[in-house]
Design a protein around this motif. Sequence first.
Motif, PDB file in Angstrom:
ATOM      1  N   ARG A   1       2.958   4.318  -1.389  1.00 42.66           N
ATOM      2  CA  ARG A   1       2.270   5.281  -2.277  1.00 42.66           C
ATOM      3  C   ARG A   1       2.112   6.602  -1.961  1.00 42.66           C
ATOM      4  O   ARG A   1       2.313   7.517  -2.494  1.00 42.66           O
ATOM      5  CB  ARG A   1       1.018   4.483  -2.711  1.00 42.66           C
ATOM      6  CG  ARG A   1       1.460   3.166  -3.507  1.00 42.66           C
ATOM      7  CD  ARG A   1       0.220   2.486  -3.989  1.00 42.66           C
ATOM      8  NE  ARG A   1       0.443   1.489  -4.718  1.00 42.66           N
ATOM      9  CZ  ARG A   1      -0.481   0.543  -5.269  1.00 42.66           C
ATOM     10  NH1 ARG A   1      -1.762   0.915  -5.633  1.00 42.66           N
ATOM     11  NH2 ARG A   1      -0.017  -0.611  -5.967  1.00 42.66           N
TER      12      ARG A   1
ATOM     13  N   GLN B   1      -8.043   2.433  -0.909  1.00 44.91           N
ATOM     14  CA  GLN B   1      -9.311   1.945  -1.677  1.00 44.91           C
ATOM     15  C   GLN B   1      -8.839   1.819  -3.070  1.00 44.91           C
ATOM     16  O   GLN B   1      -9.330   0.825  -3.634  1.00 44.91           O
ATOM     17  CB  GLN B   1     -10.181   3.323  -1.598  1.00 44.91           C
ATOM     18  CG  GLN B   1     -11.531   3.212  -2.495  1.00 44.91           C
ATOM     19  CD  GLN B   1     -11.434   4.112  -3.778  1.00 44.91           C
ATOM     20  OE1 GLN B   1     -10.433   4.641  -3.937  1.00 44.91           O
ATOM     21  NE2 GLN B   1     -12.785   3.952  -4.353  1.00 44.91           N
ATOM     22  N   ARG B   2      -7.648   2.480  -3.628  1.00 48.52           N
ATOM     23  CA  ARG B   2      -7.477   2.274  -4.742  1.00 48.52           C
ATOM     24  C   ARG B   2      -6.711   0.826  -4.968  1.00 48.52           C
ATOM     25  O   ARG B   2      -6.465   0.202  -5.858  1.00 48.52           O
ATOM     26  CB  ARG B   2      -6.306   3.510  -5.222  1.00 48.52           C
ATOM     27  CG  ARG B   2      -6.945   4.646  -5.268  1.00 48.52           C
ATOM     28  CD  ARG B   2      -5.765   5.720  -6.089  1.00 48.52           C
ATOM     29  NE  ARG B   2      -6.157   7.114  -6.072  1.00 48.52           N
ATOM     30  CZ  ARG B   2      -5.978   7.926  -5.309  1.00 48.52           C
ATOM     31  NH1 ARG B   2      -5.421   7.681  -3.935  1.00 48.52           N
ATOM     32  NH2 ARG B   2      -6.600   9.316  -5.178  1.00 48.52           N
ATOM     33  N   THR B   3      -5.809   0.315  -3.794  1.00 48.45           N
ATOM     34  CA  THR B   3      -5.187  -0.994  -3.509  1.00 48.45           C
ATOM     35  C   THR B   3      -6.465  -2.066  -4.169  1.00 48.45           C
ATOM     36  O   THR B   3      -6.200  -2.890  -4.727  1.00 48.45           O
ATOM     37  CB  THR B   3      -4.523  -1.003  -2.618  1.00 48.45           C
ATOM     38  OG1 THR B   3      -3.517  -0.049  -2.402  1.00 48.45           O
ATOM     39  CG2 THR B   3      -3.931  -2.304  -2.354  1.00 48.45           C
TER      40      THR B   3
ATOM     41  N   VAL C   1     -16.323   0.926  -3.822  1.00 50.76           N
ATOM     42  CA  VAL C   1     -15.637  -0.203  -3.877  1.00 50.76           C
ATOM     43  C   VAL C   1     -16.121  -1.290  -3.148  1.00 50.76           C
ATOM     44  O   VAL C   1     -15.955  -2.746  -3.575  1.00 50.76           O
ATOM     45  CB  VAL C   1     -14.092  -0.027  -3.532  1.00 50.76           C
ATOM     46  CG1 VAL C   1     -13.943  -0.002  -1.851  1.00 50.76           C
ATOM     47  CG2 VAL C   1     -13.071  -1.161  -3.915  1.00 50.76           C
TER      48      VAL C   1
ATOM     49  N   ILE D   1      -9.063  -1.357  -5.296  1.00 50.53           N
ATOM     50  CA  ILE D   1      -9.877  -1.538  -7.035  1.00 50.53           C
ATOM     51  C   ILE D   1      -8.805  -2.388  -7.675  1.00 50.53           C
ATOM     52  O   ILE D   1      -9.185  -3.255  -8.569  1.00 50.53           O
ATOM     53  CB  ILE D   1     -10.081   0.014  -7.357  1.00 50.53           C
ATOM     54  CG1 ILE D   1     -10.935   0.477  -6.705  1.00 50.53           C
ATOM     55  CG2 ILE D   1     -10.162  -0.220  -8.837  1.00 50.53           C
ATOM     56  CD1 ILE D   1     -11.092   2.059  -6.904  1.00 50.53           C
ATOM     57  N   SER D   2      -7.419  -2.097  -7.589  1.00 51.93           N
ATOM     58  CA  SER D   2      -6.700  -3.168  -8.337  1.00 51.93           C
ATOM     59  C   SER D   2      -6.465  -4.413  -8.098  1.00 51.93           C
ATOM     60  O   SER D   2      -6.594  -5.325  -8.940  1.00 51.93           O
ATOM     61  CB  SER D   2      -5.127  -2.440  -8.277  1.00 51.93           C
ATOM     62  OG  SER D   2      -4.851  -2.782  -6.817  1.00 51.93           O
TER      63      SER D   2
ATOM     64  N   SER E   1       0.039   0.776   0.542  1.00 53.86           N
ATOM     65  CA  SER E   1      -0.716   2.163   0.430  1.00 53.86           C
ATOM     66  C   SER E   1       0.322   3.232   1.250  1.00 53.86           C
ATOM     67  O   SER E   1       0.326   4.084   0.694  1.00 53.86           O
ATOM     68  CB  SER E   1      -2.180   2.010   1.045  1.00 53.86           C
ATOM     69  OG  SER E   1      -2.980   0.986   0.771  1.00 53.86           O
TER      70      SER E   1
ATOM     71  N   ARG F   1     -16.118   6.735  -1.241  1.00 52.08           N
ATOM     72  CA  ARG F   1     -15.149   5.912  -1.762  1.00 52.08           C
ATOM     73  C   ARG F   1     -15.145   4.562  -1.446  1.00 52.08           C
ATOM     74  O   ARG F   1     -15.088   3.660  -2.111  1.00 52.08           O
ATOM     75  CB  ARG F   1     -13.682   6.661  -1.575  1.00 52.08           C
ATOM     76  CG  ARG F   1     -13.399   7.967  -2.232  1.00 52.08           C
ATOM     77  CD  ARG F   1     -12.126   8.367  -2.013  1.00 52.08           C
ATOM     78  NE  ARG F   1     -11.058   7.847  -2.599  1.00 52.08           N
ATOM     79  CZ  ARG F   1     -10.453   8.326  -3.501  1.00 52.08           C
ATOM     80  NH1 ARG F   1     -10.529   9.609  -3.776  1.00 52.08           N
ATOM     81  NH2 ARG F   1      -9.504   7.559  -4.404  1.00 52.08           N
TER      82      ARG F   1
ATOM     83  N   ASP G   1      -4.238  -2.768   5.722  1.00 50.43           N
ATOM     84  CA  ASP G   1      -3.492  -2.430   4.503  1.00 50.43           C
ATOM     85  C   ASP G   1      -2.846  -3.674   3.943  1.00 50.43           C
ATOM     86  O   ASP G   1      -3.262  -4.757   4.625  1.00 50.43           O
ATOM     87  CB  ASP G   1      -2.351  -1.399   4.715  1.00 50.43           C
ATOM     88  CG  ASP G   1      -2.076  -0.663   3.526  1.00 50.43           C
ATOM     89  OD1 ASP G   1      -2.240  -1.356   2.365  1.00 50.43           O
ATOM     90  OD2 ASP G   1      -1.099   0.259   3.657  1.00 50.43           O
TER      91      ASP G   1
ATOM     92  N   ALA H   1      -7.446   6.665   1.095  1.00 50.22           N
ATOM     93  CA  ALA H   1      -7.665   6.685  -0.529  1.00 50.22           C
ATOM     94  C   ALA H   1      -6.687   5.710  -1.209  1.00 50.22           C
ATOM     95  O   ALA H   1      -7.266   5.045  -2.215  1.00 50.22           O
ATOM     96  CB  ALA H   1      -7.658   8.069  -0.864  1.00 50.22           C
ATOM     97  N   GLU H   2      -5.590   5.559  -0.876  1.00 52.66           N
ATOM     98  CA  GLU H   2      -4.595   4.797  -1.541  1.00 52.66           C
ATOM     99  C   GLU H   2      -5.083   3.046  -1.109  1.00 52.66           C
ATOM    100  O   GLU H   2      -4.967   2.339  -1.765  1.00 52.66           O
ATOM    101  CB  GLU H   2      -3.089   5.053  -0.993  1.00 52.66           C
ATOM    102  CG  GLU H   2      -2.493   6.192  -1.315  1.00 52.66           C
ATOM    103  CD  GLU H   2      -2.589   5.952  -3.085  1.00 52.66           C
ATOM    104  OE1 GLU H   2      -2.428   4.934  -3.718  1.00 52.66           O
ATOM    105  OE2 GLU H   2      -2.492   7.066  -3.939  1.00 52.66           O
TER     106      GLU H   2
END
Length: 333
Positions: free
Chosen positions: A133, A160-162, A243, A164-165, A130, A239, A96, A157-158
């Motif tokens: 969140r 993965q979103r991190t 990424v 992406i950002s 993450s 997912r 993370d 999943a968070e």
Amino acid sequence: MALLTPSVPGLVWAYQFHGHSKTCRRLPTEAGRDDLATPDSGDFLWLHLNLADQRVPAFLEGFQDLDPAVVTALTTHETHASMTLDDRMVYGTLVDFQRDFDADTRDIGWLHFAVCGNLIITTRLQPLRSIDRVRAAVEKNPARFHQPIDVFEAIVAEFQRTLISLVMELTEELNQIEDVVYGNDSRDERRRLAPVRRVVVRLHRHLRTVLTLMRRAAAADDDEMPAGFDDVAGRLTSRLEAVDHDVYALQDRARLLHEEIDSKLSSETNRHLYILSLMTAFLLPPSLVTGFFGMNTAALPFAHTDSGTGWAFAFMLLSVGFAWWLLKRAGIL
């Protein structure tokens, strides 16, 4: 002695999820061990602990008869991702990103987790992006979490979103560097590109590790998986693969930019060497002339004439013209 402490050592937060009512309750930070019980069969508990508290290992050793391997996974200080499925439990370490009190960072952090029956335990040493969140998502909509594996899925999943950002941030930085590299500006962008490449390489390395672990876990025997893990692993693998393509493309782009900068700097260096070589070629013949007339020997030409200096300058100019003619004839100019 740690088990006699009224409050849970290192407790960051604890949530009791009620499956029938689809609600959750956050326990107070001074909650004791008896407050962590889940009275109904459909309920489960999420316990998040801070490993900076030295009492956490002793507490976990006596908490709900956790397997020693699970306790070891939750209290380890190793800095590499891992995931183990055993006897319908899944535990290990996830990567993370750390966060400060007022801002997110790009520093790597490590989250240790264990999903055992109606319990999910997570531990960490530094605050992580993450996991915070996911806590906010639990506060906002607890009905989406039906079992502990759902919390685990939300954490990955968070992450993965991190990613992406971060990819979007790094892409913008590469765009700015690219505008300079392919523009008319001759600035050296290697100092700006180096930290970007370092972050991208670390992202790709850790992402590939997590993706490999997820694929391996998805291929395990059904008897070893917790309830619902098979579907969760499939969704998370998809997912992470999505990424992973973006991170790989970003890594390749950063490498090409580095090569372009090196090529541009090499061309600039070659141009400077070319100019220096021409100057040397033009100055060498006059240097020979001045060296000849500067010898302290007898019977030098024009030594006793009033126009000797003028003749020496004339010979110097003729030598420069001769050098220019030779370079022109050789195709160098």
